[in-house]
Scaffold this motif. Structure first.
Motif, PDB file in Angstrom:
ATOM      1  N   ALA A  45       0.833  -1.198   0.000  1.00 22.63           N
ATOM      2  CA  ALA A  45       0.000   0.000   0.000  1.00 22.63           C
ATOM      3  C   ALA A  45       0.870   1.250   0.000  1.00 22.63           C
ATOM      4  O   ALA A  45       1.922   1.301   0.625  1.00 22.63           O
ATOM      5  CB  ALA A  45      -0.905  -0.004   1.230  1.00 22.63           C
ATOM      6  N   ARG A  46       0.425   2.239  -0.699  1.00 25.54           N
ATOM      7  CA  ARG A  46       1.127   3.519  -0.756  1.00 25.54           C
ATOM      8  C   ARG A  46       0.414   4.493   0.173  1.00 25.54           C
ATOM      9  O   ARG A  46      -0.802   4.467   0.327  1.00 25.54           O
ATOM     10  CB  ARG A  46       1.093   4.070  -2.176  1.00 25.54           C
ATOM     11  N   LEU A  47       1.176   5.415   0.758  1.00 26.98           N
ATOM     12  CA  LEU A  47       0.621   6.386   1.693  1.00 26.98           C
ATOM     13  C   LEU A  47       0.340   7.691   0.959  1.00 26.98           C
ATOM     14  O   LEU A  47       1.228   8.279   0.352  1.00 26.98           O
ATOM     15  CB  LEU A  47       1.597   6.641   2.840  1.00 26.98           C
ATOM     16  N   ASP A  48      -0.899   8.112   1.001  1.00 31.39           N
ATOM     17  CA  ASP A  48      -1.287   9.411   0.468  1.00 31.39           C
ATOM     18  C   ASP A  48      -1.290  10.371   1.649  1.00 31.39           C
ATOM     19  O   ASP A  48      -2.172  10.328   2.507  1.00 31.39           O
ATOM     20  CB  ASP A  48      -2.675   9.303  -0.173  1.00 31.39           C
ATOM     21  N   LYS A  49      -0.282  11.226   1.709  1.00 31.51           N
ATOM     22  CA  LYS A  49      -0.108  12.094   2.875  1.00 31.51           C
ATOM     23  C   LYS A  49      -1.287  13.041   3.066  1.00 31.51           C
ATOM     24  O   LYS A  49      -1.718  13.294   4.191  1.00 31.51           O
ATOM     25  CB  LYS A  49       1.189  12.887   2.751  1.00 31.51           C
ATOM     26  N   ALA A  85      -4.160  11.028   4.468  1.00 33.07           N
ATOM     27  CA  ALA A  85      -3.870  10.649   5.853  1.00 33.07           C
ATOM     28  C   ALA A  85      -4.074  11.837   6.794  1.00 33.07           C
ATOM     29  O   ALA A  85      -4.620  11.691   7.896  1.00 33.07           O
ATOM     30  CB  ALA A  85      -2.445  10.121   5.969  1.00 33.07           C
TER      31      ALA A  85
END
Length: 151
Positions: A107-111, A114
């Motif tokens: 999974a990639r983090l979408d700042k 978030a």
């Protein structure tokens, strides 16, 4: 193999194992036939680099495993042969490709998202209402009355 399954060429106890081995060899032959039916460069053109690496590693591992089995049938201990190091080297590359594949699936983090989740999760409507009341009490709603001059 004989139709009745009993011959003098081999012990009867290993008959089931030989039947299993024969079916395994048949399935390997079928898979290799499918793989070899198309030219290799045609397969390479259709695959992306990661899938091409997977195919190459699978092919190499399969051939080395078949050679391992050949050595066993010839009475040579494959653990003392160079094929063992070759299989270990291929396994190392397979684990690298697996790590790359797993990294792509991670999974990639979408700042921004978030931050919005955190802000909304920590949102307390009562605290906001009390801040608004405090701000309202500092600035009166009513306009100051105009002073009239006395005559």
């Amino acid at each position: 193999m004989a139709a009745d399954g009993k011959t003098d060429d081999y012990p009867y106890e290993i008959d089931e194992q030989l039947k299993g081995f024969e079916s395994s060899v048949a399935s390997v032959k079928k898979m290799l036939g499918t793989l070899m039916s198309k030219p290799r460069n045609e397969l390479d053109q259709k695959l992306d680099p990661l899938d091409r690496a997977k195919l190459d590693l699978m092919s190499t591992y399969t051939l080395n495993s078949l050679f391992w089995m050949y050595l066993v049938t010839q009475g040579i201990n494959p653990r003392e042969h160079g094929i063992k190091q070759e299989l270990e080297r291929i396994k190392t590359y397979m684990s690298r490709v697996k790590a790359i594949t797993d990294k792509k699936k991670a999974a990639r983090l979408d700042k921004g998202a978030a931050g919005r989740f955190m802000r909304n999760a920590l949102f307390d409507p009562e605290a906001k209402a009390s801040k608004k009341k405090a701000a309202d009490s500092k600035t009166p709603d009513a306009k100051p009355a105009k002073r009239t001059k006395k005559k």
